[in-house]
Design a protein around this motif. Structure first.
Motif, PDB file in Angstrom:
ATOM      1  N   ASN A  68       0.813  -1.219   0.000  1.00 18.86           N
ATOM      2  CA  ASN A  68       0.000   0.000   0.000  1.00 18.86           C
ATOM      3  C   ASN A  68       0.846   1.268   0.000  1.00 18.86           C
ATOM      4  O   ASN A  68       0.339   2.367  -0.240  1.00 18.86           O
ATOM      5  N   LEU A 301     -10.525  -1.193  -1.973  1.00 16.00           N
ATOM      6  CA  LEU A 301     -10.957  -2.410  -1.296  1.00 16.00           C
ATOM      7  C   LEU A 301     -11.851  -3.301  -2.143  1.00 16.00           C
ATOM      8  O   LEU A 301     -11.810  -4.528  -2.015  1.00 16.00           O
ATOM      9  N   SER A 424      -6.833   5.366   2.450  1.00 19.25           N
ATOM     10  CA  SER A 424      -5.975   4.268   2.000  1.00 19.25           C
ATOM     11  C   SER A 424      -5.294   3.597   3.181  1.00 19.25           C
ATOM     12  O   SER A 424      -5.303   2.368   3.323  1.00 19.25           O
ATOM     13  N   VAL A 428      -6.972  -0.043   4.066  1.00 20.84           N
ATOM     14  CA  VAL A 428      -6.054  -1.121   3.698  1.00 20.84           C
ATOM     15  C   VAL A 428      -5.331  -1.639   4.939  1.00 20.84           C
ATOM     16  O   VAL A 428      -5.082  -2.842   5.077  1.00 20.84           O
TER      17      VAL A 428
END
Length: 501
Positions: A68, A301, A424, A428
């Motif tokens: 990520n 997602l 994010s 994540v």
């Protein structure tokens, strides 16, 4: 000069003036089209890795939270660059800023195409982030300057639609390249686009505002980067390292507070905070954060669910996402017209209610394990976001005095990147922690991904409910501002919209 010659000259003069004006208008529209194309490139570069996190994790043997970083680092750097955009635009002019952005986009894309290890891939994303960080606020401001009278809101909505098209085509293109050519091939598309636009830009783009010898505060840039970086990295890893990451996030918040304080003390701030004195702008930007977090949730997602839990290839997952994201783009185009006819009421609250319905339906149907149902719910959410997001953005910028519009645009784009970072890292990070926990307990990858996805949905639903409540305050503030500034130039449009509401 004879009488006939004089008469001919007199007739020719207006015709020449008209030709010059006609050419000028054509030139302006050519610049606007070029700006739209550049924003298409910027949005494509920002989103190409959204569907690639699972592949990044696999190819480079890193955890999902580590993969990520290609999203988070991009957002941190873009957010930092955005804070400089207003100052950079005034000092160097539109032409140099746009050409420099294309050059960095080209270099970053080439480096990504040959990345031989994960750190190099991250560096490639850092370089690409310069393009997006410069373009989003600068192009917003340029469109406000170039827009014909009464067309600013329409052009901003059109710009949001163009960005939406870039977001829509990124998943299938990225999925196709990942599935059949490998991860690094993703970078070839933006490399080609950047090269083509760089050539076109030399002939099309020109400065549209006078340049100023404006200093750029290096200390503020460092504070912005360190503050955003510390907070976002801490949020991304909080499920893995707990207390140390909480301390890192606290340090990041303290540094960002110092950055904000410094902007109020130096003569030439990177971000002029005066737009926040306009209540409608401040509340609108909070709505922007909540809306953008929902958008990022879907773009990150949902692909992880489709690939990890539903077992789809990156290409099929990208194709499944195309129609929902096109719903966003189409509603962005429609939003400007709806805003002009009916105002922010009931457009903004109604759009958020649609978003809430989509997320609740998604949570309720997860047990069916149907990729098509998830795609349909995603389309509903995207359509809701597209219906109100451009309207809030347009009104937010138009209620500001013209001398603060560039600062408002930079603040808006900075907030969008910060919202992207937060969502994010949050989503994540939460999903990664749940996936690792489930796998360690003996669950399959599909079961772990499905559980991680379900674990994050209630968080997003709670944020949407908060946004609905806030939207009523936004509508009231816009109406109050419009009534107080009726007939005063740039605020005339919001006033007109609200009276219609």
């Amino acid at each position: 000069m004879t009488s006939s010659t004089a008469n001919a000259a007199m007739k020719a003069a207006p015709q020449g003036a008209a030709t010059k004006e006609h050419t000028s208008k054509h030139t302006e529209w050519a610049v606007i089209a070029f700006l739209f194309a550049c924003n298409l490139l910027a949005s494509f570069m920002q989103s190409i890795m959204n569907i690639a996190l699972d592949q990044v994790s696999t190819d480079f043997h890193v955890r999902l939270a580590e993969a990520n970083l290609v999203i988070i680092v991009f957002s941190i750097v873009a957010g930092t660059i955005i804070t400089t955009a207003a100052s950079v635009m005034k000092r160097f002019g539109l032409r140099k800023v746009m050409l420099f952005g294309l050059a960095t986009g080209l270099v970053g894309s080439i480096l990504g195409a040959i990345a031989w290890c994960f750190p190099v891939l991250v560096i490639a994303r850092v370089i690409q982030a310069f393009t997006t960080g410069l373009y989003f606020p600068v192009i917003n401001e340029a469109l406000l300057v170039l827009s014909p009278k009464g067309k600013a809101g329409f052009l901003l909505s059109l710009n949001s639609g163009v960005i939406g098209i870039g977001l829509a085509f990124a998943p299938p293109v990225a999925g196709l390249l990942i599935t059949y050519a490998g991860l690094r091939a993703l970078f070839l598309v933006p490399a080609v686009l950047a090269a083509l636009l760089l050539v076109v830009g030399f002939f099309v783009i020109h400065d549209i505002t006078p340049r100023e010898e404006r200093p750029i505060d290096a200390v503020s840039i460092i504070l912005s980067f360190l503050g955003l970086g510390a907070f976002m990295v801490g949020l991304n890893e909080i499920t893995h390292y707990g207390l140390p990451m909480i301390c890192l996030m606290a340090a990041g918040l303290a540094i960002m507070a110092l950055f904000i304080w410094r902007q109020t003390r130096i003569p030439h701030p990177l971000l002029d905070m005066r737009p926040f004195k306009t209540a409608a702008f401040s509340v609108g930007e909070v709505l922007i954060v909540l809306a953008y977090m929902g958008s990022v949730y879907l773009s990150l997602l949902v692909p992880l669910y489709l690939e990890g839990a539903a077992g789809l290839s990156a290409f099929i997952a990208g194709c499944v996402l195309t129609v929902p994201i096109l719903c966003y783009a189409l509603m962005c185009f429609a939003s400007g017209k709806i805003l002009g006819k009916h105002g922010v009421w009931p457009l903004v609250p109604a759009g958020l209610v649609v978003v809430l319905a989509g997320f609740i339906a998604m949570l309720a149907t997860l047990s069916l394990e149907s990729a098509l149902i998830i795609a349909a719910c995603t389309a509903l959410v995207y359509g809701g976001i597209g219906s109100f997001y451009p309207a809030v953005k347009s009104v937010d910028l138009e209620v500001l005095p013209p001398e603060l519009s560039s600062n408002g645009s930079s603040i808006h784009s900075t907030i969008v990147q910060v919202a992207g970072c937060i969502s994010s890292a949050l989503y994540v990070g939460l999903m990664s922690g749940m996936v690792e926990s489930k796998v360690a307990a003996g669950a399959t990858k599909a079961e772990a991904y499905a559980s991680g996805f379900a674990h994050t949905l209630p968080v997003e639903i709670g944020l949407v409910i908060a946004a609905i409540a806030l939207s009523f305050a936004f509508v009231k503030l816009v109406k109050r501002y419009a009534l107080a500034h009726s007939g005063q130039g740039r605020t005339q449009k919001p006033e007109k919209q609200q009276h219609r509401a």
